[in-house]
Design an enzyme around this catalytic site. Structure first.
Site, mmCIF file in Angstrom:
data_model
loop_
_atom_site.group_PDB
_atom_site.id
_atom_site.type_symbol
_atom_site.label_atom_id
_atom_site.label_comp_id
_atom_site.label_asym_id
_atom_site.label_seq_id
_atom_site.Cartn_x
_atom_site.Cartn_y
_atom_site.Cartn_z
ATOM 1 N N PRO A 18 0.780 -1.234 0.000
ATOM 2 C CA PRO A 18 0.000 0.000 0.000
ATOM 3 C C PRO A 18 0.821 1.298 0.000
ATOM 4 O O PRO A 18 0.246 2.369 -0.128
ATOM 5 C CB PRO A 18 -0.812 -0.117 1.298
ATOM 6 C CG PRO A 18 -0.029 -1.039 2.161
ATOM 7 C CD PRO A 18 0.727 -1.962 1.267
ATOM 8 N N ASP A 41 2.849 1.589 -11.765
ATOM 9 C CA ASP A 41 1.517 2.204 -11.702
ATOM 10 C C ASP A 41 1.534 3.529 -10.967
ATOM 11 O O ASP A 41 2.440 3.804 -10.198
ATOM 12 C CB ASP A 41 0.623 1.301 -10.847
ATOM 13 C CG ASP A 41 -0.162 0.333 -11.675
ATOM 14 O OD1 ASP A 41 -0.068 0.399 -12.897
ATOM 15 O OD2 ASP A 41 -0.892 -0.468 -11.061
ATOM 16 N N LYS A 63 -1.272 7.370 -15.464
ATOM 17 C CA LYS A 63 -1.920 8.344 -16.332
ATOM 18 C C LYS A 63 -0.934 8.846 -17.374
ATOM 19 O O LYS A 63 0.097 9.428 -17.039
ATOM 20 C CB LYS A 63 -2.456 9.502 -15.498
ATOM 21 C CG LYS A 63 -3.702 9.068 -14.757
ATOM 22 C CD LYS A 63 -4.424 10.230 -14.165
ATOM 23 C CE LYS A 63 -5.685 9.708 -13.482
ATOM 24 N NZ LYS A 63 -6.377 10.698 -12.710
ATOM 25 N N GLY A 94 0.425 -1.355 -7.313
ATOM 26 C CA GLY A 94 0.053 -1.016 -5.937
ATOM 27 C C GLY A 94 -0.669 -2.186 -5.272
ATOM 28 O O GLY A 94 -1.418 -2.908 -5.922
ATOM 29 N N GLY A 95 -0.425 -2.377 -3.982
ATOM 30 C CA GLY A 95 -1.130 -3.424 -3.229
ATOM 31 C C GLY A 95 -0.766 -4.809 -3.705
ATOM 32 O O GLY A 95 0.422 -5.146 -3.846
ATOM 33 N N ASP A 96 -1.781 -5.603 -4.004
ATOM 34 C CA ASP A 96 -1.598 -6.974 -4.490
ATOM 35 C C ASP A 96 -2.049 -7.030 -5.954
ATOM 36 O O ASP A 96 -3.112 -6.500 -6.288
ATOM 37 C CB ASP A 96 -2.470 -7.914 -3.634
ATOM 38 C CG ASP A 96 -2.407 -9.326 -4.166
ATOM 39 O OD1 ASP A 96 -1.341 -9.944 -4.054
ATOM 40 O OD2 ASP A 96 -3.420 -9.813 -4.721
ATOM 41 N N THR A 124 -2.322 -6.118 0.293
ATOM 42 C CA THR A 124 -3.395 -5.340 -0.308
ATOM 43 C C THR A 124 -3.787 -4.193 0.629
ATOM 44 O O THR A 124 -3.565 -4.249 1.838
ATOM 45 C CB THR A 124 -4.601 -6.252 -0.641
ATOM 46 O OG1 THR A 124 -5.510 -5.522 -1.449
ATOM 47 C CG2 THR A 124 -5.309 -6.770 0.598
ATOM 48 N N MET A 177 -11.724 1.978 -4.144
ATOM 49 C CA MET A 177 -12.154 2.940 -5.175
ATOM 50 C C MET A 177 -13.573 3.439 -4.907
ATOM 51 O O MET A 177 -14.337 3.645 -5.851
ATOM 52 C CB MET A 177 -12.092 2.287 -6.584
ATOM 53 C CG MET A 177 -10.704 1.870 -6.986
ATOM 54 S SD MET A 177 -10.684 0.808 -8.445
ATOM 55 C CE MET A 177 -10.919 -0.809 -7.725
ATOM 56 N N GLY A 206 -3.144 5.236 3.046
ATOM 57 C CA GLY A 206 -2.785 4.412 4.202
ATOM 58 C C GLY A 206 -1.356 3.895 4.139
ATOM 59 O O GLY A 206 -0.864 3.559 3.062
HETATM 60 C C1 LIG Z 1 -7.095 -0.004 -8.676
HETATM 61 S S1 LIG Z 1 -7.301 -0.366 -6.975
HETATM 62 C C2 LIG Z 1 -5.803 -1.240 -6.664
HETATM 63 C C3 LIG Z 1 -5.846 -2.056 -5.426
HETATM 64 C C4 LIG Z 1 -4.531 -2.749 -5.131
HETATM 65 N N1 LIG Z 1 -4.247 -3.770 -6.117
HETATM 66 C C5 LIG Z 1 -4.510 -3.378 -3.740
HETATM 67 O O1 LIG Z 1 -4.405 -4.594 -3.604
HETATM 68 O O2 LIG Z 1 -4.588 -2.612 -2.781
HETATM 69 C C6 LIG Z 1 -7.016 1.222 -6.267
HETATM 70 C C7 LIG Z 1 -7.691 1.405 -4.927
HETATM 71 O O3 LIG Z 1 -6.984 0.739 -3.906
HETATM 72 C C8 LIG Z 1 -7.126 1.449 -2.699
HETATM 73 N N2 LIG Z 1 -5.776 1.852 -2.224
HETATM 74 C C9 LIG Z 1 -4.616 1.542 -2.788
HETATM 75 N N3 LIG Z 1 -3.587 2.004 -2.049
HETATM 76 C C10 LIG Z 1 -4.149 2.635 -0.993
HETATM 77 C C11 LIG Z 1 -3.625 3.323 0.138
HETATM 78 N N4 LIG Z 1 -2.311 3.451 0.340
HETATM 79 N N5 LIG Z 1 -4.508 3.846 1.020
HETATM 80 C C12 LIG Z 1 -5.824 3.715 0.845
HETATM 81 N N6 LIG Z 1 -6.386 3.070 -0.192
HETATM 82 C C13 LIG Z 1 -5.552 2.534 -1.097
HETATM 83 C C14 LIG Z 1 -8.007 2.639 -2.982
HETATM 84 O O4 LIG Z 1 -9.341 2.262 -2.719
HETATM 85 C C15 LIG Z 1 -7.779 2.830 -4.456
HETATM 86 O O5 LIG Z 1 -8.839 3.536 -5.053
#
Ligand SMILES: C[S@@+](CC[C@H](N)C(=O)[O-])C[C@H]1O[C@@H](n2cnc3c(N)ncnc32)[C@H](O)[C@@H]1O
Length: 267
Positions: A18, A41, A63, A94-96, A124, A177, A206
């Site tokens: 994150p 990303d 973007k 980002g995330g997983d 994630t 999102m 976060g």
């Molecule tokens: C396209 S999704 C990608 C999710 C990502 N693959 C994951 O596992 O967290 C993007 C959304 O993930 C959430 N997100 C990702 N990073 C975040 C962070 N550091 N703090 C809060 N929400 C986050 C938000 O809801 C954001 O709109």
């Protein structure tokens, strides 16, 4: 025919977590060091990009212009092209990669092209934000499960979730999102029977230095988030577990500890 022959992966679909670089896996960190090309990303934090060696090519796949994201099929083709040119590619997400990350679409494309790939999971944002805001996703007696959903929709009508299934007071709901649609999400959950007083939180950026946590209820969270001008990325958590943040949030813990210290000093 290559049955039984394990080809070396050329593309690594890597979860960057994150935002906090210390939440990268050791494997993600090693692969970033070994990559020829890193395709990243919008949500990969600067602190993580700083870990990419100076000589490694970096390609931004977020973007492309102010408001146009690089279309998914262009990203798919880019990954295939760079890998086919013989480069070792890290696709940093980002995330997983397999949680609302479209990593599986990239994997499908690579599989179709016969390009070897490996998926490296990341933390994630539901897990990262949960820990950072002191809101467990499950907790005995408060939430027996957690559901991850996307709140992203092109327009009001296309946010087509099973609200009755989601309006379960024994479950935590993690909405990715969902900031723009928060008023609609809250209204639908209340209409489906979830108590308007259900605790809810919006966590922006976060685990990063920019993290902000907004706590409220299903009724007022959208307004509070707007008043505080919360900016994406925002993860929304809804459910009784949100009430635990008063005790478990890192700041709450520090305050409780300070109060305890003061009590000891006073004694
Ligand atoms: C396209 S999704 C990608 C999710 C990502 N693959 C994951 O596992 O967290 C993007 C959304 O993930 C959430 N997100 C990702 N990073 C975040 C962070 N550091 N703090 C809060 N929400 C986050 C938000 O809801 C954001 O709109």
């Amino acid at each position: 025919l290559e049955i039984g022959v394990k080809r070396e992966a050329q593309v690594f679909l890597v979860g960057a977590g994150p935002g906090d670089p210390e939440l990268l896996t050791l494997k993600a960190h090693r692969l970033i060091q070994e990559a020829d090309v890193v395709v990243y990303d919008r949500l990969v934090s600067d602190a993580i990009l700083d870990l990419v060696p100076a000589g490694t090519a970096k390609i931004y796949a977020g973007k492309a212009t102010k408001c146009r994201a690089m279309p998914q099929d262009e990203i798919n083709e880019l990954l295939a092209k760079v890998a086919q040119a013989g480069h070792r590619v890290v696709r940093l997400k980002g995330g997983d990669p397999y949680t609302f990350g479209r990593g599986s679409e990239e994997a499908e494309h690579l599989a179709r092209c016969g390009i070897a790939f490996e998926v490296v999971p990341g933390i994630t944002s539901a897990s990262g934000c949960s820990a950072a805001a002191g809101i467990p996703l499950t907790h005995r007696g408060l939430a027996s499960g957690v559901t991850l959903v996307t709140g992203h929709a092109r327009d009001d009508r296309s946010l087509d979730l099973d609200w009755h299934r989601l309006a379960d007071p024994d479950q935590t709901l993690a909405v990715y999102m969902g900031l723009a649609m928060l008023p609609k999400i809250s209204a639908e959950l209340i209409a489906a029977g979830l108590a308007p007083s259900t605790p809810a939180a919006a966590i922006a950026s976060g685990t990063t230095a920019k993290q902000r946590v907004c706590i409220g209820t299903l009724t007022d969270l959208a307004e509070r988030a707007r008043a505080q001008d919360l900016q994406p990325p925002v993860l929304i958590l809804i459910g009784r577990v949100v009430g635990l943040s008063a005790v478990l949030a890192p700041t709450a813990t520090a305050e409780a500890h300070d109060a305890e210290e003061r009590r000891h000093v006073a004694i």
